[in-house]
Scaffold this motif. Structure first.
Motif, PDB file in Angstrom:
ATOM      1  N   GLY A   1      36.991  37.428 -23.265  1.00 42.50           N
ATOM      2  CA  GLY A   1      36.757  37.118 -21.861  1.00 42.50           C
ATOM      3  C   GLY A   1      37.881  36.338 -21.205  1.00 42.50           C
ATOM      4  N   ASP A   2      39.047  36.251 -21.859  1.00 46.47           N
ATOM      5  CA  ASP A   2      40.177  35.494 -21.325  1.00 46.47           C
ATOM      6  C   ASP A   2      41.194  36.380 -20.603  1.00 46.47           C
ATOM      7  OD1 ASP A   2      39.347  32.947 -22.231  1.00 46.47           O
ATOM      8  OD2 ASP A   2      40.008  33.433 -24.255  1.00 46.47           O
ATOM      9  N   GLU A   3      40.944  37.683 -20.565  1.00 50.64           N
ATOM     10  CA  GLU A   3      41.840  38.608 -19.867  1.00 50.64           C
ATOM     11  C   GLU A   3      41.015  39.599 -19.060  1.00 50.64           C
ATOM     12  OE1 GLU A   3      44.315  39.837 -18.062  1.00 50.64           O
ATOM     13  OE2 GLU A   3      45.643  39.206 -19.713  1.00 50.64           O
ATOM     14  N   HIS A   4      41.346  39.714 -17.761  1.00 48.50           N
ATOM     15  CA  HIS A   4      40.592  40.606 -16.888  1.00 48.50           C
ATOM     16  C   HIS A   4      41.473  41.667 -16.238  1.00 48.50           C
ATOM     17  CE1 HIS A   4      37.118  37.983 -17.363  1.00 48.50           C
ATOM     18  NE2 HIS A   4      37.905  36.965 -17.114  1.00 48.50           N
ATOM     19  N   ARG A   5      42.775  41.586 -16.454  1.00 51.73           N
ATOM     20  CA  ARG A   5      43.671  42.596 -15.897  1.00 51.73           C
ATOM     21  C   ARG A   5      43.772  43.779 -16.853  1.00 51.73           C
ATOM     22  NH1 ARG A   5      48.635  38.875 -13.399  1.00 51.73           N
ATOM     23  NH2 ARG A   5      47.262  37.391 -12.318  1.00 51.73           N
ATOM     24  N   CYS A   6      44.058  44.952 -16.286  1.00 53.06           N
ATOM     25  CA  CYS A   6      44.257  46.119 -17.144  1.00 53.06           C
ATOM     26  C   CYS A   6      45.535  45.917 -17.961  1.00 53.06           C
ATOM     27  CB  CYS A   6      44.332  47.387 -16.313  1.00 53.06           C
ATOM     28  SG  CYS A   6      45.770  47.488 -15.220  1.00 53.06           S
TER      29      CYS A   6
END
Length: 249
Positions: free
Chosen positions: A115-120
């Protein structure tokens, strides 16, 4: 010190090595002493030992075993290497290097899973430099340096150069993660020889390396050739200076 690299098989190696009766590793594998945001640069060796001791059942009670750590970020920043050199100049380092494009992709999906990365994936790689800017010495738990350094962590030559400048080359064992995957018993025997420990009967099947990998996803498979090209110069330098090349390109 199993000091690198993240997503390179350090968990598997620590698991294999911890079965040896002459080795003690932290119960949670990664002590994160030298990369801690509150690390005291003036700390004595005894004070550093005091931070390590609670992570080992019984502390440092047995003088007949080797105590170690398996915190893979340890090689990533020169400050961590300098701290370890001050603590123990005789430290022996084990470094596992994974093909850097695969390593970067694997880290990305680990951060997504946490849950620490939300970019593609492509956007995360293209914006990495901007995200890290100003955080070069930010060791906090939520730092972009920890979570979004996908390409930076694969620039192995700089990290190895820093390491062998701080420690004699004979105290550094550099291995390929692919060899740990293909020949775990033989690779473990190399590690034991390096540490001056006798071989032992493994007595069990080896757990898989790189569990939870990404190879079934279409996007990273599509992008991988581009990421491999980003590391072209790095690969040449790594082969020239350290004799390391990767068979899977």
């Amino acid at each position: 010190m199993i000091g690198g690299v993240q997503k390179g098989g350090t968990t598997a190696l620590a698991h294999y090595l911890s079965a040896h009766p002459g080795v003690r590793l932290p119960a949670r594998k990664e002590a994160h002493v030298f990369d801690a945001a509150d690390f005291d640069e003036a700390a004595t060796a005894g004070e550093v030992d005091a931070r390590f001791a609670p992570m080992f059942p019984g502390g440092f009670a047995d003088g007949d075993v080797l105590y170690g750590d398996a915190t893979p970020i340890s090689i990533f920043h020169n400050r961590f290497i300098e701290r370890i050199a001050r603590y123990n100049p005789a430290m022996r380092w084990i470094v596992l290097l994974r093909e850097p494009a695969d390593r970067a992709i694997s880290q990305y999906y680990m951060e997504r899973g946490r849950g620490d990365e939300h970019r593609c994936l492509p956007l995360a790689l293209l914006t990495e430099g901007r995200r890290l800017r100003g955080h070069e010495n930010d060791f906090s738990a939520g730092s972009p340096l920890r979570h979004h350094s996908y390409l930076a962590r694969g620039r192995y030559v700089r990290q190895l150069d820093t390491l062998v400048a701080a420690f004699p080359r004979e105290q550094v064992l550099v291995l390929r993660s692919e060899d740990l995957r293909a020949e775990p018993g033989r690779t473990l025997d190399r590690v034991l020889c390096f540490l001056g420990l006798p071989p032992f009967d493994h007595g069990r099947a080896f757990a898989p390396v790189f569990a939870g990998d990404w190879h079934g996803r279409w996007l990273p498979r599509l992008l991988r050739p581009w990421i491999v090209r980003l590391y072209r110069g790095e690969r040449v330098a790594l082969r020239t200076r350290y004799g390391i090349s990767f068979s899977d390109v």
